[in-house]
Scaffold this active site. Structure first.
Site, short mmCIF file in Angstrom:
data_model
loop_
_atom_site.label_atom_id
_atom_site.label_comp_id
_atom_site.label_asym_id
_atom_site.label_seq_id
_atom_site.Cartn_x
_atom_site.Cartn_y
_atom_site.Cartn_z
N HIS A 125 0.73 -1.25 -0.16
CA HIS A 125 -0.24 0.02 -0.03
C HIS A 125 0.91 1.45 0.11
CE1 HIS A 125 -3.48 -2.38 0.75
NE2 HIS A 125 -4.18 -1.35 0.36
N GLY A 126 2.02 1.19 0.43
CA GLY A 126 2.71 2.43 0.43
C GLY A 126 4.27 1.91 1.05
#
Lengths: 529, 76, 353
Positions: free
Chosen positions: A364-365
């Site tokens: 996601h990041g």
């Protein structure tokens, strides 16, 4: 090109027109051309990355398949001369070759993803360690993330693994495979599609059918409603609240959490509606990515209904391989002999899902807050798994629990839990997230909910009224959706009703959409992943 | 087959595994159950179910699962 | 049977299309700002099209023309039939296209252009773009004006379908939006925006020091195009700088304009320098401390300019032409009525009454 730009609408309109004017056997070529143009418009340099991934996976898959074919031919030819051991040895030898192609290609393509996405994260962490020894920081590289790289890499890798497993025949044509990797409605934010599913309709010729096109456009319109009326409106309050931890905490934190969770839903599911709707109008069936996720009664259920394509990807290509690997089986035996049947049986599952949630978080990041987010999900899932027998006993004792009231309670509880977890999306600094969560518990400023302070967040009374109405509409549509496709239910109505519904929805988007001057078209939240 | 049913019943005592045909599609077996099953089956039948065999078709019914086990035993 | 089905289908589609087009048109009219009270500047540009187009003089420019010269006075004193095509902060490219647009309808003897907008090389404000352009009738000139004016976050489509721009105005609709759905009321006198109140200039202005005083390429380009267009149509181009004290007019700017006028053989009048001749008194002739003239100032400037136009360009006195006399009779009545109303509004005594 943002879904909410005139450019995108024009692009889609021209594409649809040309698509149905072309002879059917050329339609997929137009899709490929459109996808490449779309990609080029997003930044010319980025096409190198997607080409590298597509070509390497395409070629490796062909080699793997060729090797498998060679193996069967050889075994067939020598079935009388080879003994059991000989066959086994030959198979193992060939499998090693295929494995080499697989790992080589995975290293290359996941390597590209890792380098462009995680280099700065790695450097920042190295710098933090260097800082302990008072050494100067290394410069960050600030590599621009190519459009949709997390999504198309996963799609390509999933295909390669399927070919390796023998469950998916390799695609011979490079252009066709390139279309699978770059198909533009999917490239921005998924769904992460499987070759077997998508290829059924992606390459086929589609004769024009007014009903299909209309259904696709209706779905797009609904997506635009969620995106423009809800997400892009509520975002101003979310930005204000989450932009200043010192000014906004306590009750504000709760408001911010709930608003962000609404925004995330409207933005992401709206975007996917646009993706699936446009694909549907083109005759291409794309798998669903959400099933009314906020109606989930537990976090476990939520992860079966939210971002389904990503979850099933991690399940099939990370969770199962890790948990069924030889090392994990050995660990299972070990833990059983060491900790006894009850614990030993569960330990390998927990370790495997730890790996999955760590990977999901970092996907996601590239920052610690996402990793913490992933591991918190893991921890909550494991705890509720452990508490399962307790629930079972409670329900056995109180057969009444399970009625509507109980279910509503469970849905509300799960929603709040998701709100809390989502807060980890918002702050790169984990301390800020924890402070915000803690501040809700000690909040004394509940007055802001009714003293007009909410009108100072960039939303007017009219905005709140529009939001309330729009959320009510989304809720109604979700409730109706439990009885099957809402579009199909509307389609059964007389023409006048259908006209009012769809034209009315169009007018709602036109008049109440937060677009144009004065609104900064905030990018789709999932763009950056 | 009896050993397999025994393993399954230990996971979900309330399910009649002899009749159910959509264990995956009806979400009776989730991914945790499947991983637990694989370990148990490995122990009991001395076969390794690799990730590529974990598809709904192989896990939707006890019968299918048993067929998979036999196939793996033959191969070994 | 099948034929009847087909016909029903056709009728259904036709009726739906009509409802969609009709309702969108109505909504668009409803949502667009009407500019009939408060900010009326947005209504100026459109008013021109309702005129009899037979003018001797056309003024082009921003507030330094539409608040500073009274066409009524020009008619009353000299029989010069003039019109002001100006709007708020009208950028020079908008002035050019407005001139182009005007010359499609008529060919005046003289075009008066106020050069104050040379200082801008890019549009500064979307709202001013809207007010200058939206009132134009559709023509290649309007398209040109849009493309020359658009800022980065603007879209051509938003000009074609203004509903896309004003879609969220539904929450601010006022009774006037319904009242002026299909009609409008004049807010200017041949393009002149009247104010009668007085606010004297209190302090001397000094310009802030600029890094670069030279006008931008785009600004010069449109002045060149204006010059060339006038030459092509055989129209005299008179450059002026109105006597507004703000925004500050730098000597460095003055030099550039003088040089330009010289090089292109155009006359240039800087009203700031001929205060003695015009009789402008900054204690009585401005309503906002020097930015704009009030009625008294605008009439003084008209008196001076009319004489100049007559002597320098030989403009004829057209009083006596029956059609014009009749038209101006009505205009003068409206002009006097507004003066009356404004005096009442500001609680002032009418000096000449």
């Amino acid at each position: 090109m943002l879904f909410t730009s005139y450019g995108f609408l024009g692009f889609a309109a021209v594409l649809l027109l040309l698509y149905y004017l072309l002879p059917k056997r050329h339609q997929w070529k137009l899709l490929l051309a459109a996808s490449l143009v779309f990609y080029l418009l997003g930044g010319a340099w980025a096409i190198v990355y997607i080409l590298a991934t597509a070509v390497s996976v395409w070629y490796a898959a062909l080699r793997i398949q060729a090797n498998a074919a060679q193996q069967s031919a050889y075994l067939q030819a020598h079935k009388d001369t080879l003994d059991r051991e000989g066959k086994k040895a030959y198979r193992a030898q060939q499998k090693r070759i295929r494995r080499r192609w697989l790992t080589g290609c995975l290293l290359l393509d996941l390597g590209i993803l890792a380098v462009v996405k995680y280099t700065d994260f790695a450097i920042a962490n190295v710098n933090a360690v260097l800082g302990l020894f008072s050494k100067g920081p290394l410069p960050l590289l600030h590599i621009l993330l190519p459009l949709g790289i997390s999504f198309y890499t996963f799609q390509a890798v999933g295909y390669l693994i399927d070919v390796y497993r023998g469950s998916q025949p390799a695609e011979r044509s490079l252009p066709r495979f390139l279309l699978f990797v770059s198909f533009f409605p999917l490239v921005i934010q998924g769904p992460i599609s499987r070759f077997g599913q998508l290829s059924e309709t992606l390459y086929a010729g589609h004769p024009y059918d007014g009903g299909t096109v209309a259904r696709g456009l209706q779905r797009m319109l609904w997506g635009y409603f969620k995106k423009l009326v809800v997400a892009d409106r509520i975002v101003s309050a979310v930005t204000v609240i989450l932009g200043d931890v010192n000014a906004y905490h306590g009750a504000y934190a709760l408001v911010g959490m709930v608003f962000y969770t609404v925004q995330l839903y409207a933005d992401f599911t709206g975007g996917i509606d646009i993706t699936i709707g446009l694909s549907e109008a083109l005759g291409v069936t794309v798998q669903e990515n959400f099933i009314r996720p906020y109606f989930s009664k537990s976090l476990k259920e939520y992860w079966r209904r939210w971002h389904i394509s990503m979850c099933s990807w991690f399940r099939d290509y990370v969770f199962y391989p890790v948990s069924s690997s030889k090392a994990m089986q050995r660990f299972a035996r070990f833990s059983r002999s060491r900790f006894g049947e009850a614990v030993g049986r569960r330990l390998p599952v927990y370790v495997s899902s730890f790996v999955v949630w760590f990977a999901t978080g970092i996907w996601h990041g590239a920052s610690w807050n996402f990793i913490v987010w992933g591991l918190l999900n893991w921890a909550i899932l494991m705890i509720s798994e452990e508490l399962e027998p307790l629930y079972a006993r409670f329900h056995a004792k109180h057969p009444g629990a399970g009625g509507l009231g109980w279910r509503l309670f469970a849905v509300g509880r799960t929603f709040l839990l998701i709100c809390c977890l989502n807060l980890f999306d918002c702050f790169a600094n984990i301390g800020d997230t924890l402070f915000m969560l803690g501040s809700v518990l000690t909040a004394r400023n509940w007055g802001i909910l009714w003293n007009g302070a909410l009108l100072e967040l960039g939303l007017t009374g009219v905005d709140y009224a529009v939001l309330a109405g729009a959320v009510a509409l989304m809720l109604t549509v979700s409730l109706l959706g439990r009885r099957g496709s809402v579009r199909a239910q509307i389609a059964k109505r007389p023409y006048a009703v259908r006209f009012i519904v769809w034209y009315g929805l169009f007018l709602l988007v036109l008049l109440m959409g937060a677009y144009g001057i004065g609104y900064d078209a905030s990018q789709f939240i999932y763009n950056r992943f | 087959m009896d050993e397999l049913l025994h393993i399954l019943n230990e996971l979900h005592p309330d399910i009649d595994f002899t009749t159910r045909e959509h264990l995956i599609d009806d979400i009776i077996l989730d991914s945790f159950d499947i991983v637990t099953l694989i370990a148990e089956i490995g122990e009991e039948f001395d076969v390794t179910i690799t990730a590529d065999k974990i598809v709904p078709a192989n896990f939707n019914s006890a019968k299918a699962l048993y067929a998979l086990i036999q196939e793996l035993q033959d191969e070994a | 049977m099948e034929k009847a089905d087909q016909r029903r289908r056709f009728v259904r589609i036709a009726v739906s299309a009509l409802i969609v087009a009709g309702s969108l048109y109505l909504l668009q009219r409803l949502l667009m700002p009407k500019y009939v009270d408060g900010i009326v500047e947005g209504a100026f540009v459109a008013e021109y099209y309702r005129e009899e187009k037979d003018h001797d003089v056309i003024f082009i420019g921003d507030c330094e023309v539409y608040e500073n010269f009274s066409p009524v006075k020009l008619w009353q004193e000299y029989g010069i039939n003039s019109y002001i095509r100006g709007s708020a902060e009208q950028y020079i490219w908008q002035s050019y296209y407005l001139l182009e647009d005007t010359l499609r309808y008529e060919t005046p003897d003289v075009v008066v252009f106020n050069i104050q907008s040379l200082q801008f090389n890019e549009s500064q404000n979307e709202a001013y773009n809207r007010m200058s352009i939206e009132g134009m009738k559709w023509s290649p000139s309007k398209v040109g004006a849009i493309f020359a004016s658009m800022k980065e976050n603007e879209h051509f489509l938003d000009y074609v379908f203004p509903i896309l721009r004003y879609h969220s105005r539904w929450s601010e609709l006022a009774p006037t939006d319904l009242e002026y759905l299909f009609k409008t009321k004049p807010v200017t006198h041949n393009g002149y925006y009247m104010r009668v109140d007085v606010r004297p200039v209190e302090s001397e202005t000094q310009g802030r020091i600029l890094g670069d005083y030279s006008f931008g390429d785009k600004a010069w380009e449109y002045l060149d195009r204006m010059d060339a267009l006038c030459r092509e149509k055989g129209v005299e181009l008179l450059l002026i700088k109105a006597p507004s004290l703000y925004p500050y007019w730098y000597p460095e700017w003055e030099e550039q304009v003088e040089a330009y006028a010289e090089a292109h053989d155009r006359r240039y009048i800087n009203f700031l320098e001929i205060q003695d001749e015009t009789g402008i008194d900054y204690n009585t002739d401005t309503y906002d401390a020097g930015l704009h003239m009030n009625l008294s100032g605008a009439e003084k400037l008209a008196v001076w300019l009319g004489r100049y136009l007559q002597t320098e360009f030989g403009l004829a006195d057209r009083r006596g032409e029956a059609a014009l006399d009749a038209a101006w009779k009505g205009k003068i009545a409206a002009y006097d009525a507004e003066i009356e109303a404004q005096y009442k509004l500001y609680g002032m005594e009418r000096k000449d009454a």
